[in-house]
Design a protein around this motif. Structure first.
Motif, PDB file in Angstrom:
ATOM      1  N   ASP A 164      -5.263   7.438  16.174  1.00 26.95           N
ATOM      2  CA  ASP A 164      -3.802   7.163  15.594  1.00 26.95           C
ATOM      3  C   ASP A 164      -3.024   6.403  16.627  1.00 26.95           C
ATOM      4  O   ASP A 164      -2.043   5.825  16.480  1.00 26.95           O
ATOM      5  CB  ASP A 164      -3.362   8.347  15.327  1.00 26.95           C
ATOM      6  CG  ASP A 164      -1.924   8.325  14.507  1.00 26.95           C
ATOM      7  OD1 ASP A 164      -1.935   7.536  13.777  1.00 26.95           O
ATOM      8  OD2 ASP A 164      -1.036   9.038  14.772  1.00 26.95           O
ATOM      9  N   PHE A 165      -3.489   6.421  17.970  1.00 27.58           N
ATOM     10  CA  PHE A 165      -2.639   5.674  19.086  1.00 27.58           C
ATOM     11  C   PHE A 165      -3.528   4.858  19.802  1.00 27.58           C
ATOM     12  O   PHE A 165      -3.662   4.831  21.044  1.00 27.58           O
ATOM     13  CB  PHE A 165      -2.475   7.064  19.828  1.00 27.58           C
ATOM     14  CG  PHE A 165      -1.464   8.060  19.408  1.00 27.58           C
ATOM     15  CD1 PHE A 165      -0.057   7.730  19.322  1.00 27.58           C
ATOM     16  CD2 PHE A 165      -2.182   9.162  18.999  1.00 27.58           C
ATOM     17  CE1 PHE A 165       0.760   8.771  18.630  1.00 27.58           C
ATOM     18  CE2 PHE A 165      -1.143  10.130  18.185  1.00 27.58           C
ATOM     19  CZ  PHE A 165       0.126   9.993  18.050  1.00 27.58           C
ATOM     20  N   ASP A 166      -4.195   4.172  18.863  1.00 23.56           N
ATOM     21  CA  ASP A 166      -4.999   2.939  19.287  1.00 23.56           C
ATOM     22  C   ASP A 166      -4.188   1.777  19.906  1.00 23.56           C
ATOM     23  O   ASP A 166      -4.062   0.685  19.057  1.00 23.56           O
ATOM     24  CB  ASP A 166      -6.045   2.398  18.268  1.00 23.56           C
ATOM     25  CG  ASP A 166      -6.987   1.552  18.962  1.00 23.56           C
ATOM     26  OD1 ASP A 166      -7.119   1.203  20.040  1.00 23.56           O
ATOM     27  OD2 ASP A 166      -7.386   0.566  17.767  1.00 23.56           O
ATOM     28  N   TYR A 167      -3.659   1.857  20.911  1.00 27.08           N
ATOM     29  CA  TYR A 167      -2.293   0.914  21.448  1.00 27.08           C
ATOM     30  C   TYR A 167      -3.308  -0.518  21.519  1.00 27.08           C
ATOM     31  O   TYR A 167      -2.677  -1.450  21.492  1.00 27.08           O
ATOM     32  CB  TYR A 167      -1.890   1.360  22.606  1.00 27.08           C
ATOM     33  CG  TYR A 167      -1.119   2.636  22.444  1.00 27.08           C
ATOM     34  CD1 TYR A 167      -0.173   2.761  21.190  1.00 27.08           C
ATOM     35  CD2 TYR A 167      -0.737   3.497  23.430  1.00 27.08           C
ATOM     36  CE1 TYR A 167       0.262   3.900  20.958  1.00 27.08           C
ATOM     37  CE2 TYR A 167       0.109   4.537  23.209  1.00 27.08           C
ATOM     38  CZ  TYR A 167       0.434   4.762  22.056  1.00 27.08           C
ATOM     39  OH  TYR A 167       1.437   5.942  21.873  1.00 27.08           O
ATOM     40  N   ALA A 168      -4.516  -0.335  22.411  1.00 26.92           N
ATOM     41  CA  ALA A 168      -5.271  -1.706  22.487  1.00 26.92           C
ATOM     42  C   ALA A 168      -5.553  -2.518  21.020  1.00 26.92           C
ATOM     43  O   ALA A 168      -5.379  -3.717  20.903  1.00 26.92           O
ATOM     44  CB  ALA A 168      -6.466  -1.357  23.038  1.00 26.92           C
ATOM     45  N   GLY A 169      -5.809  -1.562  20.068  1.00 29.54           N
ATOM     46  CA  GLY A 169      -6.130  -2.319  18.895  1.00 29.54           C
ATOM     47  C   GLY A 169      -4.646  -2.885  18.306  1.00 29.54           C
ATOM     48  O   GLY A 169      -4.648  -4.146  17.777  1.00 29.54           O
ATOM     49  N   GLU A 170      -3.720  -2.108  18.494  1.00 32.44           N
ATOM     50  CA  GLU A 170      -2.319  -2.821  18.110  1.00 32.44           C
ATOM     51  C   GLU A 170      -2.032  -4.158  18.900  1.00 32.44           C
ATOM     52  O   GLU A 170      -1.541  -4.940  18.167  1.00 32.44           O
ATOM     53  CB  GLU A 170      -1.151  -1.872  18.296  1.00 32.44           C
ATOM     54  CG  GLU A 170      -1.363  -0.415  17.432  1.00 32.44           C
ATOM     55  CD  GLU A 170       0.017   0.453  17.451  1.00 32.44           C
ATOM     56  OE1 GLU A 170       0.707   0.201  18.413  1.00 32.44           O
ATOM     57  OE2 GLU A 170      -0.080   1.501  16.989  1.00 32.44           O
ATOM     58  N   ASP A 171      -2.046  -4.079  19.928  1.00 29.49           N
ATOM     59  CA  ASP A 171      -1.720  -5.283  20.784  1.00 29.49           C
ATOM     60  C   ASP A 171      -2.795  -6.227  20.616  1.00 29.49           C
ATOM     61  O   ASP A 171      -2.136  -7.458  20.410  1.00 29.49           O
ATOM     62  CB  ASP A 171      -1.947  -4.666  22.329  1.00 29.49           C
ATOM     63  CG  ASP A 171      -0.816  -3.858  22.760  1.00 29.49           C
ATOM     64  OD1 ASP A 171       0.040  -3.635  21.918  1.00 29.49           O
ATOM     65  OD2 ASP A 171      -1.247  -3.266  23.793  1.00 29.49           O
ATOM     66  N   ALA A 172      -4.200  -5.937  20.266  1.00 32.95           N
ATOM     67  CA  ALA A 172      -4.779  -7.160  19.901  1.00 32.95           C
ATOM     68  C   ALA A 172      -4.365  -7.800  18.420  1.00 32.95           C
ATOM     69  O   ALA A 172      -4.432  -8.855  18.150  1.00 32.95           O
ATOM     70  CB  ALA A 172      -6.352  -6.443  19.658  1.00 32.95           C
ATOM     71  N   PHE A 173      -4.055  -6.886  17.651  1.00 29.27           N
ATOM     72  CA  PHE A 173      -3.467  -7.417  16.365  1.00 29.27           C
ATOM     73  C   PHE A 173      -2.233  -8.278  16.319  1.00 29.27           C
ATOM     74  O   PHE A 173      -2.201  -9.238  15.780  1.00 29.27           O
ATOM     75  CB  PHE A 173      -3.172  -6.218  15.244  1.00 29.27           C
ATOM     76  CG  PHE A 173      -2.488  -6.363  14.171  1.00 29.27           C
ATOM     77  CD1 PHE A 173      -3.203  -6.813  13.150  1.00 29.27           C
ATOM     78  CD2 PHE A 173      -1.201  -6.583  13.874  1.00 29.27           C
ATOM     79  CE1 PHE A 173      -2.604  -7.253  11.970  1.00 29.27           C
ATOM     80  CE2 PHE A 173      -0.300  -6.851  12.913  1.00 29.27           C
ATOM     81  CZ  PHE A 173      -1.109  -7.224  11.763  1.00 29.27           C
ATOM     82  N   LEU A 174      -1.321  -7.956  17.599  1.00 25.63           N
ATOM     83  CA  LEU A 174      -0.182  -8.688  17.742  1.00 25.63           C
ATOM     84  C   LEU A 174      -0.434 -10.046  18.323  1.00 25.63           C
ATOM     85  O   LEU A 174       0.242 -10.865  17.889  1.00 25.63           O
ATOM     86  CB  LEU A 174       0.978  -7.874  18.745  1.00 25.63           C
ATOM     87  CG  LEU A 174       1.450  -6.497  18.023  1.00 25.63           C
ATOM     88  CD1 LEU A 174       2.010  -5.972  18.967  1.00 25.63           C
ATOM     89  CD2 LEU A 174       2.355  -7.061  16.709  1.00 25.63           C
ATOM     90  N   ARG A 175      -1.479 -10.046  19.123  1.00 21.22           N
ATOM     91  CA  ARG A 175      -1.793 -11.443  19.699  1.00 21.22           C
ATOM     92  C   ARG A 175      -2.596 -12.177  18.639  1.00 21.22           C
ATOM     93  O   ARG A 175      -2.296 -13.469  18.801  1.00 21.22           O
ATOM     94  CB  ARG A 175      -2.989 -11.179  20.780  1.00 21.22           C
ATOM     95  CG  ARG A 175      -2.358 -10.461  22.015  1.00 21.22           C
ATOM     96  CD  ARG A 175      -3.175 -10.623  23.244  1.00 21.22           C
ATOM     97  NE  ARG A 175      -4.499  -9.988  23.021  1.00 21.22           N
ATOM     98  CZ  ARG A 175      -4.631  -8.523  23.266  1.00 21.22           C
ATOM     99  NH1 ARG A 175      -3.485  -7.861  23.877  1.00 21.22           N
ATOM    100  NH2 ARG A 175      -5.855  -7.937  23.089  1.00 21.22           N
ATOM    101  N   ARG A 176      -2.915 -11.673  17.534  1.00 23.97           N
ATOM    102  CA  ARG A 176      -3.621 -12.697  16.656  1.00 23.97           C
ATOM    103  C   ARG A 176      -2.567 -13.088  15.579  1.00 23.97           C
ATOM    104  O   ARG A 176      -2.725 -14.198  14.945  1.00 23.97           O
ATOM    105  CB  ARG A 176      -4.662 -12.013  15.632  1.00 23.97           C
ATOM    106  CG  ARG A 176      -6.001 -11.299  16.666  1.00 23.97           C
ATOM    107  CD  ARG A 176      -7.093 -11.107  15.804  1.00 23.97           C
ATOM    108  NE  ARG A 176      -6.810  -9.979  14.713  1.00 23.97           N
ATOM    109  CZ  ARG A 176      -6.967  -8.595  15.184  1.00 23.97           C
ATOM    110  NH1 ARG A 176      -7.249  -8.193  16.362  1.00 23.97           N
ATOM    111  NH2 ARG A 176      -6.410  -7.668  14.422  1.00 23.97           N
ATOM    112  N   ARG A 177      -1.411 -12.525  15.570  1.00 22.43           N
ATOM    113  CA  ARG A 177      -0.345 -12.864  14.635  1.00 22.43           C
ATOM    114  C   ARG A 177       0.262 -14.302  14.948  1.00 22.43           C
ATOM    115  O   ARG A 177       0.222 -14.912  16.028  1.00 22.43           O
ATOM    116  CB  ARG A 177       0.766 -11.964  14.558  1.00 22.43           C
ATOM    117  CG  ARG A 177       0.382 -10.474  13.997  1.00 22.43           C
ATOM    118  CD  ARG A 177       1.608  -9.576  14.266  1.00 22.43           C
ATOM    119  NE  ARG A 177       2.822  -9.935  13.551  1.00 22.43           N
ATOM    120  CZ  ARG A 177       3.160  -9.689  12.334  1.00 22.43           C
ATOM    121  NH1 ARG A 177       2.622  -9.167  11.422  1.00 22.43           N
ATOM    122  NH2 ARG A 177       4.261  -9.894  11.711  1.00 22.43           N
TER     123      ARG A 177
END
Length: 334
Positions: A321-334
Protein backbone atom coordinates in the motif's frame (compact mmCIF):
# COMPACT_ATOMS: atom_id res chain seq x y z
CA UNK A 1 -29.50 4.51 37.42
CA UNK A 2 -30.08 2.51 34.22
CA UNK A 3 -27.74 -0.41 33.61
CA UNK A 4 -26.05 -1.61 30.44
CA UNK A 5 -23.96 -4.65 29.61
CA UNK A 6 -21.80 -4.56 26.48
CA UNK A 7 -20.62 -7.92 25.18
CA UNK A 8 -17.23 -7.26 23.65
CA UNK A 9 -17.08 -3.82 25.13
CA UNK A 10 -13.33 -3.29 24.76
CA UNK A 11 -13.43 -3.07 20.95
CA UNK A 12 -13.90 0.11 18.94
CA UNK A 13 -17.70 0.19 18.84
CA UNK A 14 -18.06 -1.26 22.32
CA UNK A 15 -15.76 1.20 24.02
CA UNK A 16 -17.35 4.21 22.33
CA UNK A 17 -20.77 2.99 23.45
CA UNK A 18 -19.56 2.38 26.98
CA UNK A 19 -18.08 5.88 27.25
CA UNK A 20 -21.24 7.46 25.83
CA UNK A 21 -23.54 5.65 28.25
CA UNK A 22 -21.29 6.19 31.27
CA UNK A 23 -21.19 9.92 30.53
CA UNK A 24 -24.99 9.89 30.41
CA UNK A 25 -25.29 8.39 33.89
CA UNK A 26 -25.58 4.69 33.09
CA UNK A 27 -24.00 1.93 35.16
CA UNK A 28 -21.99 0.18 32.46
CA UNK A 29 -20.27 -3.21 32.44
CA UNK A 30 -18.25 -4.58 29.54
CA UNK A 31 -17.20 -8.16 28.97
CA UNK A 32 -13.89 -9.43 27.72
CA UNK A 33 -11.63 -12.43 28.14
CA UNK A 34 -8.57 -10.44 29.19
CA UNK A 35 -8.86 -7.68 31.84
CA UNK A 36 -5.45 -6.42 30.72
CA UNK A 37 -7.08 -5.23 27.50
CA UNK A 38 -9.54 -3.01 29.33
CA UNK A 39 -8.95 0.52 27.98
CA UNK A 40 -7.88 2.92 30.73
CA UNK A 41 -10.45 5.45 29.51
CA UNK A 42 -13.24 3.02 30.37
CA UNK A 43 -11.95 2.33 33.85
CA UNK A 44 -11.53 6.06 34.44
CA UNK A 45 -15.17 6.55 33.41
CA UNK A 46 -16.34 4.04 36.03
CA UNK A 47 -17.05 1.22 33.58
CA UNK A 48 -16.78 -2.25 35.15
CA UNK A 49 -14.96 -5.10 33.40
CA UNK A 50 -16.51 -8.57 33.56
CA UNK A 51 -14.16 -11.37 32.64
CA UNK A 52 -16.26 -13.45 30.28
CA UNK A 53 -16.00 -15.41 27.05
CA UNK A 54 -18.92 -14.54 24.73
CA UNK A 55 -18.99 -18.10 23.34
CA UNK A 56 -18.87 -19.88 26.71
CA UNK A 57 -22.52 -20.60 27.61
CA UNK A 58 -21.81 -20.65 31.34
CA UNK A 59 -19.84 -17.40 31.24
CA UNK A 60 -22.49 -15.71 29.10
CA UNK A 61 -25.24 -16.78 31.51
CA UNK A 62 -23.26 -15.45 34.46
CA UNK A 63 -22.70 -12.08 32.78
CA UNK A 64 -26.41 -11.65 32.03
CA UNK A 65 -28.00 -13.36 35.02
CA UNK A 66 -29.06 -10.13 36.71
CA UNK A 67 -30.53 -8.64 33.55
CA UNK A 68 -30.05 -5.06 32.40
CA UNK A 69 -31.91 -2.16 30.89
CA UNK A 70 -29.74 -2.52 27.79
CA UNK A 71 -27.56 -5.25 26.31
CA UNK A 72 -25.27 -4.41 23.41
CA UNK A 73 -23.74 -7.34 21.54
CA UNK A 74 -20.61 -6.45 19.60
CA UNK A 75 -19.58 -10.10 19.26
CA UNK A 76 -22.55 -11.70 17.54
CA UNK A 77 -21.23 -13.15 14.29
CA UNK A 78 -23.22 -16.34 13.72
CA UNK A 79 -26.65 -17.88 14.15
CA UNK A 80 -25.25 -19.91 17.04
CA UNK A 81 -24.07 -16.74 18.78
CA UNK A 82 -27.57 -15.30 18.39
CA UNK A 83 -29.27 -18.42 19.72
CA UNK A 84 -26.98 -18.44 22.76
CA UNK A 85 -28.07 -14.90 23.60
CA UNK A 86 -31.85 -15.36 23.37
CA UNK A 87 -32.49 -17.32 26.61
CA UNK A 88 -30.92 -14.52 28.66
CA UNK A 89 -33.05 -11.63 27.38
CA UNK A 90 -36.08 -12.06 29.67
CA UNK A 91 -34.68 -9.50 32.09
CA UNK A 92 -33.42 -7.11 29.41
CA UNK A 93 -35.24 -3.95 28.35
CA UNK A 94 -33.59 -3.40 24.97
CA UNK A 95 -30.98 -5.27 22.99
CA UNK A 96 -28.69 -4.00 20.23
CA UNK A 97 -26.63 -6.16 17.89
CA UNK A 98 -23.91 -4.63 15.75
CA UNK A 99 -24.02 -5.89 12.17
CA UNK A 100 -22.61 -4.55 8.91
CA UNK A 101 -23.66 -2.93 5.66
CA UNK A 102 -21.57 -5.64 3.98
CA UNK A 103 -24.72 -7.79 3.99
CA UNK A 104 -26.38 -5.69 1.26
CA UNK A 105 -26.55 -6.68 -2.40
CA UNK A 106 -27.77 -4.68 -5.37
CA UNK A 107 -30.47 -5.74 -7.80
CA UNK A 108 -28.02 -8.04 -9.60
CA UNK A 109 -26.73 -9.67 -6.42
CA UNK A 110 -23.43 -7.76 -6.32
CA UNK A 111 -21.95 -6.83 -2.95
CA UNK A 112 -19.08 -4.70 -1.72
CA UNK A 113 -16.46 -7.38 -2.45
CA UNK A 114 -17.84 -8.63 -5.76
CA UNK A 115 -15.51 -8.62 -8.75
CA UNK A 116 -17.82 -5.99 -10.22
CA UNK A 117 -18.83 -3.25 -7.80
CA UNK A 118 -22.49 -3.06 -6.76
CA UNK A 119 -24.66 -0.31 -8.23
CA UNK A 120 -27.30 0.73 -5.75
CA UNK A 121 -28.19 3.95 -7.53
CA UNK A 122 -29.44 5.63 -4.35
CA UNK A 123 -28.86 5.58 -0.58
CA UNK A 124 -29.34 1.98 0.57
CA UNK A 125 -32.40 1.48 2.84
CA UNK A 126 -32.72 -1.23 5.47
CA UNK A 127 -35.18 -3.24 3.35
CA UNK A 128 -32.69 -3.64 0.49
CA UNK A 129 -31.81 -7.19 -0.52
CA UNK A 130 -29.09 -9.03 1.38
CA UNK A 131 -26.91 -12.03 0.76
CA UNK A 132 -28.38 -15.42 1.53
CA UNK A 133 -27.61 -16.48 5.12
CA UNK A 134 -24.96 -19.03 6.02
CA UNK A 135 -25.70 -21.29 8.96
CA UNK A 136 -22.31 -23.01 9.13
CA UNK A 137 -20.68 -20.65 11.66
CA UNK A 138 -17.64 -20.18 9.40
CA UNK A 139 -17.40 -16.41 9.60
CA UNK A 140 -13.65 -15.87 9.45
CA UNK A 141 -13.59 -14.97 5.77
CA UNK A 142 -15.07 -12.08 3.81
CA UNK A 143 -17.84 -14.16 2.31
CA UNK A 144 -18.46 -16.16 5.48
CA UNK A 145 -18.53 -13.06 7.65
CA UNK A 146 -21.34 -11.31 5.82
CA UNK A 147 -23.46 -14.42 5.23
CA UNK A 148 -23.20 -15.51 8.85
CA UNK A 149 -24.11 -11.97 9.94
CA UNK A 150 -27.32 -12.30 7.89
CA UNK A 151 -28.11 -15.57 9.68
CA UNK A 152 -27.49 -13.99 13.11
CA UNK A 153 -29.72 -11.05 12.21
CA UNK A 154 -32.56 -13.35 11.21
CA UNK A 155 -32.40 -15.40 14.40
CA UNK A 156 -32.66 -12.27 16.54
CA UNK A 157 -35.29 -10.47 14.45
CA UNK A 158 -37.52 -13.55 14.29
CA UNK A 159 -37.29 -14.18 18.04
CA UNK A 160 -39.99 -11.69 18.97
CA UNK A 161 -37.59 -9.95 21.35
CA UNK A 162 -37.02 -6.17 21.27
CA UNK A 163 -33.74 -6.46 19.37
CA UNK A 164 -32.43 -3.70 17.13
CA UNK A 165 -29.83 -4.56 14.50
CA UNK A 166 -27.43 -1.73 13.64
CA UNK A 167 -25.74 -2.07 10.27
CA UNK A 168 -22.56 -0.03 10.48
CA UNK A 169 -20.32 0.90 7.56
CA UNK A 170 -16.61 1.77 7.58
CA UNK A 171 -16.05 2.36 11.30
CA UNK A 172 -13.52 4.92 12.47
CA UNK A 173 -12.38 6.20 15.84
CA UNK A 174 -9.68 6.25 18.48
CA UNK A 175 -8.62 2.71 19.33
CA UNK A 176 -9.18 1.10 15.92
CA UNK A 177 -7.16 -2.08 15.47
CA UNK A 178 -6.01 -0.88 12.03
CA UNK A 179 -7.33 2.61 11.26
CA UNK A 180 -8.15 3.08 7.59
CA UNK A 181 -6.96 6.67 7.80
CA UNK A 182 -3.45 5.24 8.21
CA UNK A 183 -3.29 5.10 4.40
CA UNK A 184 -3.01 8.89 4.38
CA UNK A 185 -1.57 9.45 7.87
CA UNK A 186 1.57 7.47 7.13
CA UNK A 187 2.08 9.34 3.89
CA UNK A 188 2.07 12.55 5.91
CA UNK A 189 4.54 11.08 8.41
CA UNK A 190 6.75 10.00 5.52
CA UNK A 191 6.69 13.54 4.14
CA UNK A 192 5.21 12.62 0.79
CA UNK A 193 4.94 15.76 -1.37
CA UNK A 194 2.14 14.25 -3.48
CA UNK A 195 -0.89 12.07 -2.89
CA UNK A 196 -2.24 9.95 -5.72
CA UNK A 197 -5.99 9.36 -5.83
CA UNK A 198 -7.52 6.69 -8.03
CA UNK A 199 -10.69 7.47 -9.99
CA UNK A 200 -10.03 11.17 -9.52
CA UNK A 201 -10.58 10.81 -5.78
CA UNK A 202 -14.34 10.65 -6.29
CA UNK A 203 -14.84 7.19 -4.74
CA UNK A 204 -16.75 7.01 -1.47
CA UNK A 205 -17.91 4.41 1.04
CA UNK A 206 -20.10 5.77 3.83
CA UNK A 207 -18.10 6.03 7.10
CA UNK A 208 -19.39 5.34 10.59
CA UNK A 209 -17.81 7.15 13.54
CA UNK A 210 -17.82 4.89 16.59
CA UNK A 211 -19.10 7.84 18.62
CA UNK A 212 -22.00 8.30 16.18
CA UNK A 213 -22.89 4.62 16.41
CA UNK A 214 -22.84 5.01 20.20
CA UNK A 215 -25.27 7.92 19.94
CA UNK A 216 -27.63 5.70 17.95
CA UNK A 217 -27.35 2.95 20.56
CA UNK A 218 -28.43 5.39 23.25
CA UNK A 219 -31.36 6.46 21.08
CA UNK A 220 -32.43 2.84 20.64
CA UNK A 221 -32.18 2.25 24.39
CA UNK A 222 -34.89 4.85 24.86
CA UNK A 223 -37.07 3.27 22.17
CA UNK A 224 -36.86 -0.54 22.50
CA UNK A 225 -38.14 -2.41 19.48
CA UNK A 226 -37.50 -5.04 16.84
CA UNK A 227 -35.98 -3.33 13.83
CA UNK A 228 -33.09 -2.84 11.43
CA UNK A 229 -31.27 0.50 11.33
CA UNK A 230 -28.38 1.76 9.26
CA UNK A 231 -25.69 3.34 11.42
CA UNK A 232 -23.43 5.89 9.74
CA UNK A 233 -22.18 9.46 9.73
CA UNK A 234 -24.46 12.27 8.55
CA UNK A 235 -22.21 12.98 5.56
CA UNK A 236 -20.42 10.91 2.92
CA UNK A 237 -16.93 12.27 2.15
CA UNK A 238 -15.03 11.19 -0.96
CA UNK A 239 -11.51 9.82 -0.87
CA UNK A 240 -10.26 13.24 -1.93
CA UNK A 241 -12.13 14.84 0.98
CA UNK A 242 -10.57 12.41 3.43
CA UNK A 243 -7.05 12.94 2.09
CA UNK A 244 -7.53 16.67 2.59
CA UNK A 245 -8.92 16.23 6.13
CA UNK A 246 -5.89 14.13 7.12
CA UNK A 247 -3.40 16.58 5.63
CA UNK A 248 -5.12 19.57 7.20
CA UNK A 249 -5.37 17.92 10.61
CA UNK A 250 -1.65 17.13 10.62
CA UNK A 251 -0.55 20.45 9.08
CA UNK A 252 0.79 18.93 5.86
CA UNK A 253 0.72 20.22 2.30
CA UNK A 254 0.85 17.96 -0.71
CA UNK A 255 -0.06 18.09 -4.36
CA UNK A 256 -3.07 16.03 -5.37
CA UNK A 257 -2.61 13.81 -8.41
CA UNK A 258 -5.97 12.66 -9.73
CA UNK A 259 -5.55 9.35 -11.54
CA UNK A 260 -8.22 8.55 -14.13
CA UNK A 261 -8.42 4.82 -13.37
CA UNK A 262 -7.00 2.65 -10.61
CA UNK A 263 -3.45 1.97 -11.84
CA UNK A 264 -2.23 3.99 -8.85
CA UNK A 265 -3.80 5.84 -5.94
CA UNK A 266 -6.04 3.16 -4.51
CA UNK A 267 -7.26 3.80 -0.96
CA UNK A 268 -9.84 2.33 1.47
CA UNK A 269 -12.66 4.56 0.19
CA UNK A 270 -11.98 4.01 -3.51
CA UNK A 271 -15.45 2.59 -4.20
CA UNK A 272 -16.91 3.53 -7.59
CA UNK A 273 -19.87 3.67 -7.82
CA UNK A 274 -19.91 4.84 -4.24
CA UNK A 275 -22.06 3.47 -1.44
CA UNK A 276 -24.25 5.59 0.83
CA UNK A 277 -26.61 4.33 3.53
CA UNK A 278 -30.12 5.71 3.98
CA UNK A 279 -30.34 7.12 7.51
CA UNK A 280 -33.97 8.25 7.43
CA UNK A 281 -35.19 5.46 9.74
CA UNK A 282 -32.54 6.23 12.37
CA UNK A 283 -33.24 9.95 12.09
CA UNK A 284 -36.97 9.38 12.52
CA UNK A 285 -36.27 7.42 15.70
CA UNK A 286 -34.37 10.39 17.11
CA UNK A 287 -30.76 9.73 16.10
CA UNK A 288 -28.68 12.87 16.42
CA UNK A 289 -25.05 12.28 15.39
CA UNK A 290 -22.20 13.68 17.44
CA UNK A 291 -20.77 15.27 14.32
CA UNK A 292 -19.85 14.92 10.67
CA UNK A 293 -16.89 12.87 9.47
CA UNK A 294 -14.33 15.67 9.61
CA UNK A 295 -15.25 16.53 13.19
CA UNK A 296 -15.40 13.00 14.55
CA UNK A 297 -12.32 11.65 12.76
CA UNK A 298 -9.80 14.30 13.82
CA UNK A 299 -9.07 12.75 17.25
CA UNK A 300 -8.47 9.39 15.55
CA UNK A 301 -6.10 10.95 13.01
CA UNK A 302 -4.09 12.65 15.74
CA UNK A 303 -4.08 9.45 17.80
CA UNK A 304 -2.83 7.37 14.87
CA UNK A 305 -0.11 9.91 14.04
CA UNK A 306 1.07 9.97 17.65
CA UNK A 307 2.65 6.52 17.25
CA UNK A 308 4.95 7.61 14.45
CA UNK A 309 5.83 5.13 11.72
CA UNK A 310 5.73 2.07 14.01
CA UNK A 311 2.18 1.95 15.41
CA UNK A 312 0.75 -1.06 17.27
CA UNK A 313 -0.79 -2.28 14.02
CA UNK A 314 2.47 -2.16 12.04
CA UNK A 315 2.57 -5.95 11.58
CA UNK A 316 -0.91 -5.88 10.02
CA UNK A 317 -0.06 -3.27 7.38
CA UNK A 318 0.18 -4.33 3.74
CA UNK A 319 3.43 -2.66 2.72
CA UNK A 320 2.43 -2.77 -0.93
CA UNK A 321 0.00 0.00 0.00
CA UNK A 322 3.05 2.26 0.43
CA UNK A 323 4.88 1.53 -2.82
CA UNK A 324 6.33 4.98 -3.22
CA UNK A 325 8.79 3.81 -5.88
CA UNK A 326 5.86 2.63 -7.98
CA UNK A 327 4.05 5.91 -7.45
CA UNK A 328 7.10 7.93 -8.46
CA UNK A 329 7.63 5.81 -11.56
CA UNK A 330 3.99 6.38 -12.52
CA UNK A 331 4.43 10.13 -12.08
CA UNK A 332 7.51 10.15 -14.32
CA UNK A 333 5.51 8.46 -17.09
CA UNK A 334 2.73 11.02 -17.00
Amino acid sequence: MPSAIILGGTGLLGRATALRLAASGWAVSVTGRDPERMPAALADAGVVHLRSDRRDPVALAAALRDGADLVVDALCFTARDARMLLPHLDGVGATVMFSSKAVYVDGDGRHINSVERPRFGAPVPEDADTLEPAWDGLYRSREGYRRNKVAAERVLLESGRPVTILRASKVHGVGAALPREWHFVRRVLDGRPVVLLAHGGRGYDHPTAAVNAAALVETVAGHPGTRLLNAADPDVPTGRDIARIVAETLGHDWAEVLVDGDEQGGHPWDVVPGIELDLSAATALGYRPVGAYAETVRPAIEWAASFGRTPPWASEVDESDFDYAGEDAFLRRR
